[in-house]
Every structure is written in C-alpha cells, then in structure tokens.
Design a protein around this motif. Structure first.
Motif, PDB file in Angstrom:
ATOM      1  N   HIS A  61       0.918  -1.370  -0.006  1.00  0.00           N
ATOM      2  CA  HIS A  61       0.102  -0.309  -0.183  1.00  0.00           C
ATOM      3  C   HIS A  61       0.870   1.100  -0.071  1.00  0.00           C
ATOM      4  O   HIS A  61       0.692   2.274  -0.487  1.00  0.00           O
TER       5      HIS A  61
ATOM      6  N   GLY B 105     -12.728  -4.670   3.961  1.00  0.00           N
ATOM      7  CA  GLY B 105     -11.415  -5.431   4.270  1.00  0.00           C
ATOM      8  C   GLY B 105     -10.375  -4.414   3.606  1.00  0.00           C
ATOM      9  O   GLY B 105      -9.311  -4.795   2.799  1.00  0.00           O
TER      10      GLY B 105
ATOM     11  N   VAL C  81     -13.200  -0.306   6.222  1.00  0.00           N
ATOM     12  CA  VAL C  81     -13.752  -1.117   7.152  1.00  0.00           C
ATOM     13  C   VAL C  81     -12.857  -2.425   7.063  1.00  0.00           C
ATOM     14  O   VAL C  81     -12.416  -3.008   5.945  1.00  0.00           O
TER      15      VAL C  81
ATOM     16  N   ASP D  34     -17.138  -5.901  10.605  1.00  0.00           N
ATOM     17  CA  ASP D  34     -17.290  -6.948  10.040  1.00  0.00           C
ATOM     18  C   ASP D  34     -18.048  -6.880   8.712  1.00  0.00           C
ATOM     19  O   ASP D  34     -19.477  -6.284   8.950  1.00  0.00           O
TER      20      ASP D  34
ATOM     21  N   ALA E 201     -19.381  -8.780   7.030  1.00  0.00           N
ATOM     22  CA  ALA E 201     -20.660  -9.675   6.838  1.00  0.00           C
ATOM     23  C   ALA E 201     -21.873  -9.205   7.842  1.00  0.00           C
ATOM     24  O   ALA E 201     -22.793  -9.937   7.904  1.00  0.00           O
TER      25      ALA E 201
ATOM     26  N   ALA F 148     -12.289 -14.198   4.527  1.00  0.00           N
ATOM     27  CA  ALA F 148     -13.373 -13.823   5.393  1.00  0.00           C
ATOM     28  C   ALA F 148     -14.104 -15.006   5.815  1.00  0.00           C
ATOM     29  O   ALA F 148     -14.003 -16.042   5.396  1.00  0.00           O
TER      30      ALA F 148
HETATM   31  C1  LIG Z   1      -6.046 -10.584   1.713  1.00  0.00           C
HETATM   32  S1  LIG Z   1      -6.246  -9.121   2.675  1.00  0.00           S
HETATM   33  C2  LIG Z   1      -6.717  -7.687   1.538  1.00  0.00           C
HETATM   34  C3  LIG Z   1      -6.414  -6.422   2.143  1.00  0.00           C
HETATM   35  C4  LIG Z   1      -6.541  -5.232   0.836  1.00  0.00           C
HETATM   36  N1  LIG Z   1      -8.166  -5.170   0.539  1.00  0.00           N
HETATM   37  C5  LIG Z   1      -5.600  -5.453  -0.337  1.00  0.00           C
HETATM   38  O1  LIG Z   1      -6.143  -6.054  -1.374  1.00  0.00           O
HETATM   39  O2  LIG Z   1      -4.515  -4.992  -0.086  1.00  0.00           O
HETATM   40  C6  LIG Z   1      -7.694  -9.309   3.442  1.00  0.00           C
HETATM   41  C7  LIG Z   1      -8.372  -8.120   4.402  1.00  0.00           C
HETATM   42  O3  LIG Z   1      -9.732  -8.351   4.937  1.00  0.00           O
HETATM   43  C8  LIG Z   1      -9.813  -8.281   6.133  1.00  0.00           C
HETATM   44  N2  LIG Z   1     -10.863  -9.003   6.583  1.00  0.00           N
HETATM   45  C9  LIG Z   1     -10.945 -10.408   6.636  1.00  0.00           C
HETATM   46  N3  LIG Z   1     -12.530 -10.661   7.198  1.00  0.00           N
HETATM   47  C10 LIG Z   1     -13.279  -9.563   7.204  1.00  0.00           C
HETATM   48  C11 LIG Z   1     -14.482  -9.423   7.564  1.00  0.00           C
HETATM   49  N4  LIG Z   1     -15.269 -10.043   7.777  1.00  0.00           N
HETATM   50  N5  LIG Z   1     -14.756  -7.839   7.628  1.00  0.00           N
HETATM   51  C12 LIG Z   1     -13.720  -6.931   7.236  1.00  0.00           C
HETATM   52  N6  LIG Z   1     -12.722  -7.244   6.999  1.00  0.00           N
HETATM   53  C13 LIG Z   1     -12.145  -8.486   6.956  1.00  0.00           C
HETATM   54  C14 LIG Z   1      -8.558  -8.832   6.653  1.00  0.00           C
HETATM   55  O4  LIG Z   1      -8.327  -8.478   7.947  1.00  0.00           O
HETATM   56  C15 LIG Z   1      -7.482  -8.068   5.849  1.00  0.00           C
HETATM   57  O5  LIG Z   1      -7.005  -6.971   6.169  1.00  0.00           O
END
Ligand SMILES: C[S@@+](CC[C@H](N)C(=O)[O-])C[C@H]1O[C@@H](n2cnc3c(N)ncnc32)[C@H](O)[C@@H]1O
Ligand SMILES: [Zn+2]
Length: 359
Positions: free
Chosen positions: A117, A158, A179, A230, A232, A253
């Motif tokens: 990032h 995420g 989020v 979340d 979800a 997730a």
């Molecule tokens: C593989 S990383 C991708 C991060 C970013 N979107 C990127 O593409 O660089 C997945 C992200 O989703 C978050 N995550 C997982 N489950 C989630 C949920 N139920 N709600 C929100 N975020 C979630 C994780 O904490 C992580 O930061």
C-alpha cells in the motif's frame, strides 16, 4: 472517528438489528478524547431502550461489531499494543516471541500489506518497488470496468492498512469509509489519516524487520475514515453506499456469502460492488463448507470458484444466491502481489467481478 462520517453514514446497531429487523441508530454517548475533527476515544451507544449496546472508539477507530466481546478479547494484543516503542526494543520483543507466534504473524501481515500500500512513498525502496502498489492498481482496473457510479458515499471492505480507501477518495472525490476486522492494520491506516505518516515494520528476512516511517500526505484524506466493522454484518441502513470495493477479501472472510449479502444490502439502487479474489482458501480464515469453490472436485463445477461466484451473484441461480445482484463485467488474471520478505513476493492472478445492485 470523524464526526462528519458519523453524520453522513448514520451507523445503526449491529446487535439488535437481526432480532428486531428495524435498524436502531447509534448515538455518540461519550467523547473522552478529541483531536480536531476526530474523536480519538469515546463510546457510541445504541439508542434502543431494550438494547443500549456500547461500541468503543480506540485510537480514533470505532469498533462497531455484533460480537464486541470476541473482537476485544481476541485482538487484545493489537488494541493494547504500543506503537511508540523504539525500533530496537520492538526487535527484541520479536526475537523473544520468535517465529510463528501471534506477534510474529501480525508483524508479517503488517509488513506485507503496508509494503504493497505505501512502498511507493518510500525513498529507501529499491528500484522496482511498487508504483503504485498492486492493490491500488487492482482498484483502478475495477473502477475502470465499473464505469459510472451513482451519487453517494463509498465503502472499502477489508481495507487493511488503508491505501485503497485513500485512492478511492482521490479518484472519485466521494466520502469513503474503510472497514476491516484487524485492529493492527486499522491503526496503521488511522496513523496515515491523523498524522500523515505511514509507519510499519518492513520484513527483511527471518525475524529481521526495518521500521519504515513515510510521509503520507494523501490527496482526499479529509474525506476518508476507518472503522472496525465486520463486512458480513455491516452497521448501516440498507442502500447507504453507491459502491463497495471488496479487494481480495472474500477468501479471507469467515463467511464469504454473508459478506456478499451484507454488501448487497448496503448498496443503493444502481450501486456497484468491485470484487476481486485470488481464491486462496485457507481453513484458518474460512471453514471449508463456506469456501466458494476450492472443494467438491467431482461436483458440477469441478471445484472451480468462478461459476459458483457467478451463481451467487445471479438471483435464483443457486440456493444461496443473493437477491438484488447481477454480474455486470468480469476480468481474469488481474495481478496482485503480496511481499513476504526481501527475497519473496507472491504474485496472484485475481478474478475481478463487477456486481451491480438491481432494483
Ligand atoms: C488479503 S487482505 C486484502 C487487503 C486489501 N483489500 C488489499 O487488497 O490489499 C484481506 C483483508 O480483509 C480483512 N477481513 C477479513 N475478514 C473480514 C471481515 N469479515 N470484515 C472486514 N474485513 C475483513 C482482513 O483483516 C484483511 O485486512
Ligand atoms: Zn441495539
């Protein structure tokens, strides 16, 4: 938490909503510390007499989750974790904890995502560092494919350490909310927001990390905020957002289909979801029964994820199809990179899908 985002997005209580069906707006209960327009510590409260759930704001990040106890107890290390220790003492802690421990895994994740990032802002990054990083490029491709968006705020589901939320604000001029459920990642995002500094441990090799502190004065930052929610169980009235990005989220997730459902509800008419996924399933993140593809090799889709996702996004095509969504566009093989250390970068070929909200 910016007051402006709270007023525009009007979050609702995620605890009593499933029982009553009717969303109950949250109120700002207590402000314990404030810095210009950010509430840094405080409490949000559900206004419904029979509920009165509380949601704390830690370090400028409100935690608005149905399972607050589980979140706080499982992320205690991240919430109470200090980010003011010298690099040398942080390194001693890393050596003492050793590989494979929660401290080590958190540091590795922060290194991987913050590098993708923010390394474009790093004068110390060797030539060949990402400019911009791959998540921002994935987002740019998604925005291009999505085309015009209806009016309204945007959500980055995420969002991890936050750069794609800033990129969304810069490219669209909209109000953006990022989020995530990982507090350590959100703290980095909040540091960029409030201090204009991206501070993270960049892994060299093994247990050796270099502290990076990068000036990050990002255009559009005043239209961005980060909350712990979340994806979800989003705490918003139906139809709040014009578009949602869910970049490389659904295979991380715990309940991917619930994420899609919650995203669909949060989108207004004509709203668009920009979804990318490398389908890198792991039972540590998602129980196998909830994977989208990646199992049932001898079934009708022969274990492939793409047809299952398409069916989930097409009303009536699957028992678990999500009402009100349709596939508008797709692209295969979008490159997305995750750096493990200075000698290892994993490159994924992500599947990009634009889902549209139908009336
Ligand atoms: C593989 S990383 C991708 C991060 C970013 N979107 C990127 O593409 O660089 C997945 C992200 O989703 C978050 N995550 C997982 N489950 C989630 C949920 N139920 N709600 C929100 N975020 C979630 C994780 O904490 C992580 O930061
Ligand atoms: Zn409530």
């Amino acid at each position: 938490m910016r007051r402006r985002h709270f007023e525009i997005l009007r979050p609702v209580c995620p605890v009593c909503r499933p029982d009553s069906g009717e969303p109950s707006p949250l109120e700002i209960g207590q402000v314990l510390a404030e810095e210009s327009e950010h509430i840094v510590e405080g409490l949000l409260r559900c206004g419904r007499d029979t509920c009165q759930s509380e949601f704390p704001i830690f370090d400028g990040v409100p935690v608005i989750m149905p399972g607050l106890r589980v979140f706080v107890s499982t992320q205690l290390q991240q919430i109470l974790g200090r980010d003011d220790l010298s690099e040398a003492l942080e390194s001693v802690i890393g050596d003492c904890c050793g590989p494979g421990t929660p401290f080590d895994s958190t540091r590795q994740q922060l290194s991987s995502y913050a590098w993708d990032h923010y390394a474009d802002l790093d004068p110390d990054e060797p030539a060949g560092g990402p400019r911009p990083g791959s998540a921002v490029r994935v987002l740019e491709r998604g925005l291009e494919l999505a085309g015009e968006l209806p009016d309204g705020p945007l959500i980055d589901l995420g969002c991890s350490v936050g750069r794609t939320a800033f990129a969304l604000a810069e490219r669209t001029g909209r109000t953006v909310l990022g989020v995530d459920v990982n507090f350590a990642m959100l703290r980095i995002a909040a540091g960029v927001l409030r201090r204009g500094v991206a501070r993270y441990p960049r892994r060299r090799i093994g247990l050796v990390y270099d502290r990076r502190e990068l000036a990050a004065d990002l255009p559009g930052a005043d239209r961005v905020d980060f909350w712990a929610c979340d994806a979800a169980a989003l705490p918003f009235a139906d139809g709040t957002f014009a578009a949602a990005a869910a970049l490389n989220l659904i295979d991380s997730a715990h309940a991917p289909a619930e994420v899609l459902k919650s995203m669909a509800a949060a989108l207004g008419d004509g709203g668009k979801g920009i979804l990318t996924c490398p389908y890198d399933w792991s039972s540590a993140a998602t129980p196998v029964e909830s994977w989208i593809g990646g199992h049932s090799q001898r079934g009708p889709d022969r274990g492939a994820a793409e047809p299952v996702l398409r069916k989930l996004l097409t009303a009536g095509a699957h028992p678990a199809s999500i009402e009100g969504l349709e596939v508008l566009a797709e692209q295969e093989g979008v490159p997305w990179r995750v750096r493990m250390h200075e000698r290892s970068v994993v490159e994924y070929a992500a599947h990009l899908v634009i889902a549209g909200r139908t009336e």
